[in-house]
Design a protein around this motif. Structure first.
Motif, PDB file in Angstrom:
ATOM      1  N   ILE A 180      -9.483   5.442  10.309  1.00 43.78           N
ATOM      2  CA  ILE A 180      -9.385   4.943   8.935  1.00 43.78           C
ATOM      3  C   ILE A 180      -7.973   5.226   8.457  1.00 43.78           C
ATOM      4  O   ILE A 180      -7.541   6.377   8.394  1.00 43.78           O
ATOM      5  CB  ILE A 180     -10.476   5.521   8.002  1.00 43.78           C
TER       6      ILE A 180
ATOM      7  N   PHE B 147       0.045  -2.650  -1.745  1.00 39.79           N
ATOM      8  CA  PHE B 147      -1.032  -1.877  -2.349  1.00 39.79           C
ATOM      9  C   PHE B 147      -2.404  -2.357  -1.886  1.00 39.79           C
ATOM     10  O   PHE B 147      -3.194  -1.561  -1.395  1.00 39.79           O
ATOM     11  CB  PHE B 147      -0.927  -1.853  -3.886  1.00 39.79           C
ATOM     12  N   ILE B 148      -2.699  -3.643  -2.032  1.00 39.70           N
ATOM     13  CA  ILE B 148      -4.037  -4.147  -1.686  1.00 39.70           C
ATOM     14  C   ILE B 148      -4.361  -3.784  -0.231  1.00 39.70           C
ATOM     15  O   ILE B 148      -5.473  -3.382   0.091  1.00 39.70           O
ATOM     16  CB  ILE B 148      -4.100  -5.676  -1.881  1.00 39.70           C
ATOM     17  N   ILE B 149      -3.371  -3.914   0.636  1.00 39.41           N
ATOM     18  CA  ILE B 149      -3.547  -3.519   2.036  1.00 39.41           C
ATOM     19  C   ILE B 149      -2.719  -2.261   2.339  1.00 39.41           C
ATOM     20  O   ILE B 149      -3.205  -1.335   2.979  1.00 39.41           O
ATOM     21  CB  ILE B 149      -3.147  -4.674   2.987  1.00 39.41           C
TER      22      ILE B 149
ATOM     23  N   HIS C 195      -1.837   0.313   0.689  1.00 41.64           N
ATOM     24  CA  HIS C 195      -2.299   1.587   0.156  1.00 41.64           C
ATOM     25  C   HIS C 195      -3.821   1.725   0.150  1.00 41.64           C
ATOM     26  O   HIS C 195      -4.349   2.633  -0.478  1.00 41.64           O
ATOM     27  CB  HIS C 195      -1.752   1.798  -1.259  1.00 41.64           C
ATOM     28  N   THR C 196      -4.521   0.816   0.788  1.00 41.67           N
ATOM     29  CA  THR C 196      -5.974   0.939   0.906  1.00 41.67           C
ATOM     30  C   THR C 196      -6.302   1.514   2.278  1.00 41.67           C
ATOM     31  O   THR C 196      -5.857   0.972   3.296  1.00 41.67           O
ATOM     32  CB  THR C 196      -6.652  -0.439   0.753  1.00 41.67           C
ATOM     33  N   ALA C 197      -7.066   2.610   2.270  1.00 35.45           N
ATOM     34  CA  ALA C 197      -7.534   3.160   3.548  1.00 35.45           C
ATOM     35  C   ALA C 197      -8.755   2.365   3.972  1.00 35.45           C
ATOM     36  O   ALA C 197      -9.670   2.156   3.163  1.00 35.45           O
ATOM     37  CB  ALA C 197      -7.892   4.627   3.378  1.00 35.45           C
TER      38      ALA C 197
ATOM     39  N   GLU D 299       5.904   4.441   2.348  1.00 37.17           N
ATOM     40  CA  GLU D 299       5.024   5.339   3.106  1.00 37.17           C
ATOM     41  C   GLU D 299       4.916   4.960   4.580  1.00 37.17           C
ATOM     42  O   GLU D 299       4.612   5.801   5.414  1.00 37.17           O
ATOM     43  CB  GLU D 299       3.645   5.381   2.454  1.00 37.17           C
TER      44      GLU D 299
ATOM     45  N   ILE E 127       6.006  -3.628  -8.998  1.00 36.58           N
ATOM     46  CA  ILE E 127       5.920  -3.092  -7.634  1.00 36.58           C
ATOM     47  C   ILE E 127       4.739  -3.678  -6.865  1.00 36.58           C
ATOM     48  O   ILE E 127       4.537  -3.341  -5.709  1.00 36.58           O
ATOM     49  CB  ILE E 127       5.800  -1.549  -7.653  1.00 36.58           C
ATOM     50  N   HIS E 128       3.952  -4.537  -7.509  1.00 32.47           N
ATOM     51  CA  HIS E 128       2.691  -4.963  -6.900  1.00 32.47           C
ATOM     52  C   HIS E 128       2.834  -6.246  -6.093  1.00 32.47           C
ATOM     53  O   HIS E 128       3.904  -6.840  -6.016  1.00 32.47           O
ATOM     54  CB  HIS E 128       1.606  -5.054  -7.980  1.00 32.47           C
TER      55      HIS E 128
ATOM     56  N   THR F 299      -4.486   3.585   5.944  1.00 26.56           N
ATOM     57  CA  THR F 299      -3.947   2.577   5.024  1.00 26.56           C
ATOM     58  C   THR F 299      -3.190   1.542   5.861  1.00 26.56           C
ATOM     59  O   THR F 299      -2.847   1.795   7.019  1.00 26.56           O
ATOM     60  CB  THR F 299      -2.955   3.212   4.040  1.00 26.56           C
TER      61      THR F 299
END
Lengths: 393, 190
Positions: free
Chosen positions: A6, A170-172, A174-176, A35, A117-118, A8
């Protein structure tokens, strides 16, 4: 054997890079990519990779260092987002023109201004004519898989072009979420030892990269670059099939989701495709003939395959997560419209601009889109063929 | 478990809701399930209202939007109850777990909420006692597990030990584990 992880999207990209262990990686931070390189830098610091990590002073320098390393014969990577990609644009174009097989994850983010930033696709769509191959990823699994395939695509002797692997900020990034990763030895074998045919350091075969090239040969070089791009779809498909043999996950230029008998079709890229698939399952359960055309490879644009896949639809909605200011529609919409020209398609075609600056696209938005398509199929292409999803005015 | 379990976290920046939303997803994945964990990134100011999201399912999860109709809501700061509509989109039998000194009945009165199952626990107090800092995310995980039965306590504790052992001293990790156990015991409904 595979490993269930699992991660990000950023960590999935860094995991693929750890396993690839490129010769040279240039890094400069920018949200939401930062990151990714943090994680890769950890792998470097922990001695898990042999890669030379070059910490540069800007994205322009990141791409310049990557170009220099690649021209010297090193397998080279970098990664960026949004304004970072904009700053490196000059060298992005040069990387493709030198035919350097660089692989660059790009975490999609809106371009300033105002500062945001999104996620949206204005960064990579702005680069669609730079001569890079572009693979869009739906989820963390595809981020990982696409990066591993990109190395082989870029380095294919008949292609020799750089590849951008994009995924939604973020949607991908920063999503674990859960993905299957390959064992290290499988990946080592998959990417193989890099054996570049043309390098600056090959003193037995001296050559030059980027010399002055005026009215005499520049035109021919551009024509040859176009030919390389024309060879790319076959390479993307071949490598997608080979990757299926080692991973169980086969990839094509496009994904046809419930498309065979679909009357109402949504066309999209990236993470929105996952949300659309869930909506399609719901609507199919109600007996509606709905489907999704997911474009994985946007450059080169698989025009013939796409036209074949959607030419029998009654109505088509193209979802664009970026704007082409002054154009009649978004970048994806224009390509789809052109692809359908001459196919005899009588489909009602509508373009939805959505999700700019990270505005969420919900299942209800996609349901509304399919409902609109039913209306359009009855009444023909509407005069307001450029619409918005989720706009608050 | 329902086909897809959706959990929304409400907190203020600095209370650890991002970590908790991801940690729960990671624990679910370790348990063989499919999951997603993601925060709603805003201006990232300490003390500003923020949200986190967790999805857990037996099947691969394809949806990639925010969570609008969560079966469970976890509130890490009771000053948000009047600042944010924390119950938005929850079904009538939805669960709301709140970090507060107040009773569930008192909170219900304050929120003027009908339906839903409300639970409360003094997670900040537990965190101060056990960890030495008012970071309520770990105890709120303990309370959430008690009232939802989403995952076993052991699974989540194993993941906490794994995740926290890199950046924290052993006594901090142990404090977090004690805090989870205590909140698991001390959470109360109506």
């Amino acid at each position: 054997m595979s490993r269930r992880l699992i991660l990000t999207g950023n960590d999935a990209a860094a995991e693929a890079m750890r396993q690839i262990d490129p010769d040279v990686v240039a890094a400069f931070p920018i949200t939401p990519q930062t990151e990714l390189m943090h994680k890769f830098a950890e792998h470097v610091a922990d001695g898990e990779v042999k890669a030379e990590l070059v910490l540069v002073e800007s994205e322009h320098s990141a791409m310049s260092a990557t170009v220099g390393a690649a021209a010297a014969g090193a397998r080279s990577m970098t990664a960026t987002s949004a304004n970072g990609l904009a700053l490196m644009w000059e060298i992005v174009y040069i990387a493709a023109s030198y035919r350097l097989p660089i692989v660059m994850p790009v975490v999609n983010r809106a371009l300033s201004g105002p500062i945001n930033i999104h996620c949206d696709h204005s960064d990579t769509m702005g680069c669609r004519d730079t001569g890079w191959i572009q693979l869009y990823s739906e989820n963390a699994q595809e981020v990982y898989d696409n990066i591993l395939q990109a190395i082989r695509i870029a380095e294919s002797p008949e292609v020799l072009l750089p590849v951008m692997v994009t995924f939604d900020g973020f949607i991908i990034s920063h999503t674990a979420e859960v993905l299957e990763a390959l064992e290290d030895d499988i990946v080592t074998k998959w990417v193989g030892e890099y054996d570049p045919k043309y390098t600056l350091l090959d003193t037995d075969n001296p050559m030059t990269f980027g010399p002055l090239d005026l009215q005499d040969y520049y035109f021919e070089h551009k024509r040859q670059q176009m030919e390389a791009m024309r060879e790319a779809p076959a390479a993307v498909k071949k490598i997608g099939k080979l990757y299926g043999e080692i991973s169980g996950r086969q990839y094509e230029l496009i994904e046809r989701y419930q498309l065979d008998d679909a009357e109402f079709v949504v066309v999209a890229l990236g993470s929105t495709c996952g949300t659309a698939k869930v909506v399609i399952d719901e609507l199919r359960a109600q007996g509606k003939k709905v489907g999704l055309l997911k474009i994985r490879c946007f450059r080169p644009f698989p025009e013939t395959e796409i036209a074949e896949a959607i030419k029998n639809a009654k109505a088509i909605a193209v979802l664009d997560r970026s704007v082409s200011f002054g154009a009649p529609g978004g970048p994806v919409h224009k390509e789809i419209k052109a692809a359908l020209f001459g196919t005899g398609s009588t489909a009602g075609l509508v373009n939805y601009v959505y999700g700019l600056g990270g505005r969420d696209i919900s299942m209800d938005h996609i349901k509304q889109t399919f409902a609109d398509l039913e209306t359009i199929a009855d009444s023909g292409t509407p005069t307001d063929s450029l619409r918005f999803l989720g706009l608050r005015e | 478990m329902a086909e897809l379990m959706e959990i929304r976290w409400h907190a203020r920046g600095g209370q650890g809701a991002k970590t908790a939303s991801l940690l729960l997803a990671e624990a679910a994945a370790m348990d063989g399930k499919y999951s997603q964990g993601f925060p709603d990134y805003g201006p990232e100011r300490m003390g500003a209202p923020m949200r986190g999201f967790t999805r857990i399912s037996e099947e691969p999860i394809r949806v990639h939007c925010a969570i609008y109709t969560p079966a469970i809501v976890v509130v890490l700061d009771d000053t948000l109850l009047t600042a944010v509509d924390v119950a938005a989109g929850t079904p009538d039998d939805g669960i709301i777990v709140i970090n507060t000194l107040k009773s569930a009945a008192d909170v219900r009165g304050e929120m003027d909420l009908k339906g839903r199952r409300i639970y409360t626990v003094d997670a900040t107090g537990i965190a101060i006692d056990e960890i030495g800092r008012p970071i309520p995310n770990a105890p709120m995980l303990g309370a959430l597990l008690k009232v939802s039965g989403l995952l076993s306590l052991d699974t989540v504790i194993a993941q906490i030990k794994k995740k926290f052992s890199h950046g924290f001293r052993p006594e901090v990790v142990e404090g977090n584990v004690r805090a989870i156990h205590r909140a698991h015991e001390e959470v109360r409904g109506e």
